[in-house]
Motif scaffolding. Structure first.
Motif, PDB file in Angstrom:
ATOM      1  N   TYR A  14       2.703   8.226  -0.392  1.00  0.00           N
ATOM      2  CA  TYR A  14       1.410   8.653  -0.149  1.00  0.00           C
ATOM      3  C   TYR A  14       1.127   7.715   1.253  1.00  0.00           C
ATOM      4  N   LYS A  15       0.271   8.209   1.993  1.00  0.00           N
ATOM      5  CA  LYS A  15      -0.192   7.388   3.209  1.00  0.00           C
ATOM      6  C   LYS A  15      -1.923   7.215   3.112  1.00  0.00           C
ATOM      7  N   ASP A  16      -2.256   6.436   3.825  1.00  0.00           N
ATOM      8  CA  ASP A  16      -3.780   6.237   4.073  1.00  0.00           C
ATOM      9  C   ASP A  16      -4.179   6.645   5.288  1.00  0.00           C
ATOM     10  N   GLU A  17      -5.604   6.662   5.384  1.00  0.00           N
ATOM     11  CA  GLU A  17      -6.265   7.213   6.598  1.00  0.00           C
ATOM     12  C   GLU A  17      -5.421   6.782   8.169  1.00  0.00           C
ATOM     13  N   ILE A  18      -5.050   5.640   8.063  1.00  0.00           N
ATOM     14  CA  ILE A  18      -4.393   5.140   9.379  1.00  0.00           C
ATOM     15  C   ILE A  18      -2.863   5.433   9.521  1.00  0.00           C
ATOM     16  N   GLY A  19      -2.434   6.054   8.327  1.00  0.00           N
ATOM     17  CA  GLY A  19      -1.023   6.311   8.451  1.00  0.00           C
ATOM     18  C   GLY A  19      -0.028   5.456   7.927  1.00  0.00           C
ATOM     19  N   ASP A  20      -0.523   4.485   7.331  1.00  0.00           N
ATOM     20  CA  ASP A  20       0.486   3.598   6.619  1.00  0.00           C
ATOM     21  C   ASP A  20       1.278   4.181   5.414  1.00  0.00           C
ATOM     22  N   ASP A  21       2.501   3.931   5.232  1.00  0.00           N
ATOM     23  CA  ASP A  21       2.935   4.660   3.810  1.00  0.00           C
ATOM     24  C   ASP A  21       2.775   3.549   2.681  1.00  0.00           C
ATOM     25  N   PHE A  22       2.689   4.200   1.535  1.00  0.00           N
ATOM     26  CA  PHE A  22       2.877   3.303   0.330  1.00  0.00           C
ATOM     27  C   PHE A  22       3.306   4.219  -0.879  1.00  0.00           C
ATOM     28  N   LEU A  23       3.740   3.456  -1.912  1.00  0.00           N
ATOM     29  CA  LEU A  23       4.137   4.243  -3.208  1.00  0.00           C
ATOM     30  C   LEU A  23       2.848   4.073  -4.177  1.00  0.00           C
ATOM     31  N   LEU A  24       2.629   5.047  -4.968  1.00  0.00           N
ATOM     32  CA  LEU A  24       1.585   4.948  -5.956  1.00  0.00           C
ATOM     33  C   LEU A  24       2.059   5.417  -7.228  1.00  0.00           C
ATOM     34  N   THR A  25       2.257   4.437  -8.097  1.00  0.00           N
ATOM     35  CA  THR A  25       2.757   4.610  -9.493  1.00  0.00           C
ATOM     36  C   THR A  25       1.627   4.498 -10.483  1.00  0.00           C
ATOM     37  N   LYS A  26       1.740   4.728 -11.837  1.00  0.00           N
ATOM     38  CA  LYS A  26       0.772   4.717 -12.708  1.00  0.00           C
ATOM     39  C   LYS A  26      -0.073   3.563 -12.856  1.00  0.00           C
ATOM     40  N   TYR A  27       0.637   2.395 -12.422  1.00  0.00           N
ATOM     41  CA  TYR A  27      -0.212   1.063 -12.518  1.00  0.00           C
ATOM     42  C   TYR A  27      -0.066   0.233 -11.323  1.00  0.00           C
ATOM     43  N   LEU A  97      -6.934  10.019  -9.202  1.00  0.00           N
ATOM     44  CA  LEU A  97      -6.671   9.765  -7.914  1.00  0.00           C
ATOM     45  C   LEU A  97      -8.026   9.240  -7.244  1.00  0.00           C
ATOM     46  N   LYS A  98      -9.237   9.937  -7.513  1.00  0.00           N
ATOM     47  CA  LYS A  98     -10.521   9.378  -6.653  1.00  0.00           C
ATOM     48  C   LYS A  98     -10.853   8.158  -7.227  1.00  0.00           C
ATOM     49  N   ASN A  99     -10.575   7.771  -8.590  1.00  0.00           N
ATOM     50  CA  ASN A  99     -10.815   6.350  -9.234  1.00  0.00           C
ATOM     51  C   ASN A  99     -10.076   5.353  -8.393  1.00  0.00           C
ATOM     52  N   LYS A 100      -8.552   5.536  -7.958  1.00  0.00           N
ATOM     53  CA  LYS A 100      -7.848   4.627  -7.152  1.00  0.00           C
ATOM     54  C   LYS A 100      -8.249   4.593  -5.771  1.00  0.00           C
ATOM     55  N   GLU A 101      -8.715   5.761  -5.227  1.00  0.00           N
ATOM     56  CA  GLU A 101      -9.325   5.599  -3.948  1.00  0.00           C
ATOM     57  C   GLU A 101     -10.522   4.667  -3.823  1.00  0.00           C
ATOM     58  N   LYS A 102     -11.446   4.536  -4.801  1.00  0.00           N
ATOM     59  CA  LYS A 102     -12.678   3.719  -4.839  1.00  0.00           C
ATOM     60  C   LYS A 102     -12.011   2.378  -5.076  1.00  0.00           C
ATOM     61  N   ARG A 103     -11.172   2.253  -5.888  1.00  0.00           N
ATOM     62  CA  ARG A 103     -10.792   0.907  -6.341  1.00  0.00           C
ATOM     63  C   ARG A 103      -9.893   0.228  -5.286  1.00  0.00           C
ATOM     64  N   LEU A 104      -9.042   0.969  -4.558  1.00  0.00           N
ATOM     65  CA  LEU A 104      -8.250   0.271  -3.434  1.00  0.00           C
ATOM     66  C   LEU A 104      -8.990   0.395  -2.193  1.00  0.00           C
ATOM     67  N   ALA A 105     -10.026   1.184  -2.176  1.00  0.00           N
ATOM     68  CA  ALA A 105     -11.219   1.229  -0.885  1.00  0.00           C
ATOM     69  C   ALA A 105     -10.050   1.710   0.168  1.00  0.00           C
ATOM     70  N   HIS A 106      -9.271   2.657   0.157  1.00  0.00           N
ATOM     71  CA  HIS A 106      -8.723   3.469   1.212  1.00  0.00           C
ATOM     72  C   HIS A 106      -8.515   4.830   0.613  1.00  0.00           C
ATOM     73  N   LYS A 107      -8.310   5.852   1.626  1.00  0.00           N
ATOM     74  CA  LYS A 107      -8.113   7.107   1.444  1.00  0.00           C
ATOM     75  C   LYS A 107      -6.729   7.393   0.991  1.00  0.00           C
ATOM     76  N   ILE A 108      -6.237   8.096  -0.137  1.00  0.00           N
ATOM     77  CA  ILE A 108      -4.906   8.466  -0.643  1.00  0.00           C
ATOM     78  C   ILE A 108      -4.715   9.881   0.090  1.00  0.00           C
ATOM     79  N   ILE A 109      -3.693   9.963   0.771  1.00  0.00           N
ATOM     80  CA  ILE A 109      -3.250  11.365   1.350  1.00  0.00           C
ATOM     81  C   ILE A 109      -2.102  11.682   0.917  1.00  0.00           C
TER      82      ILE A 109
END
Length: 119
Positions: A14-27, A97-109
């Motif tokens: 996934y990426k966030d609103e500024i374009g940084d890549d990250f991996l999102l697993t269950k935990y 996914l909305k819960n993780k966006e709120k918890r991590l404080a950034h968009k998940i795209i």
């Protein structure tokens, strides 16, 4: 992050609103800090303690919103995937996914990069 994964794990990218890549697993959310270090935000205390017991975590700290943050070596990426990863991409407009966006404080795209086949 694209250079660290194969097509098998492409759906976790996934990426966030500024374009940084990250991996999102269950935990956890996994991001690249340097060429040899990964940064991890984990929201499961059980998984965090399991990884800490295995001795792959360094520079650990927790936050007041129950996120456990640590660094690990890039070679330990397969151990992070072993704790639990989705078999397909998470529904983009879903509650999880909305819960993780709120918890991590950034968009998940979701992102769909071109990755090379595994040899």
């Amino acid at each position: 992050m694209k250079s660290l994964i194969t097509k098998e794990h492409k759906h976790l990218l996934y990426k966030d609103e500024i374009g940084d890549d990250f991996l999102l697993t269950k935990y956890m959310e996994i991001y690249k800090k340097s060429n040899s270090t990964l940064g991890v935000y984990c929201w499961s205390k059980r998984i965090f303690l399991q990884l800490k017991k295995e001795g792959i975590t360094t520079k650990e700290w927790d936050t007041d919103d129950k996120l456990y943050t640590f660094e690990t070596d890039v070679a330990n990426l397969h151990l992070l995937f072993a704790t639990g990863s989705h078999s397909r991409r998470v529904y983009r407009y879903g509650r999880w996914l909305k819960n993780k966006e709120k918890r991590l404080a950034h968009k998940i795209i979701p992102t769909n990069p071109n990755l090379k086949e595994v040899e």
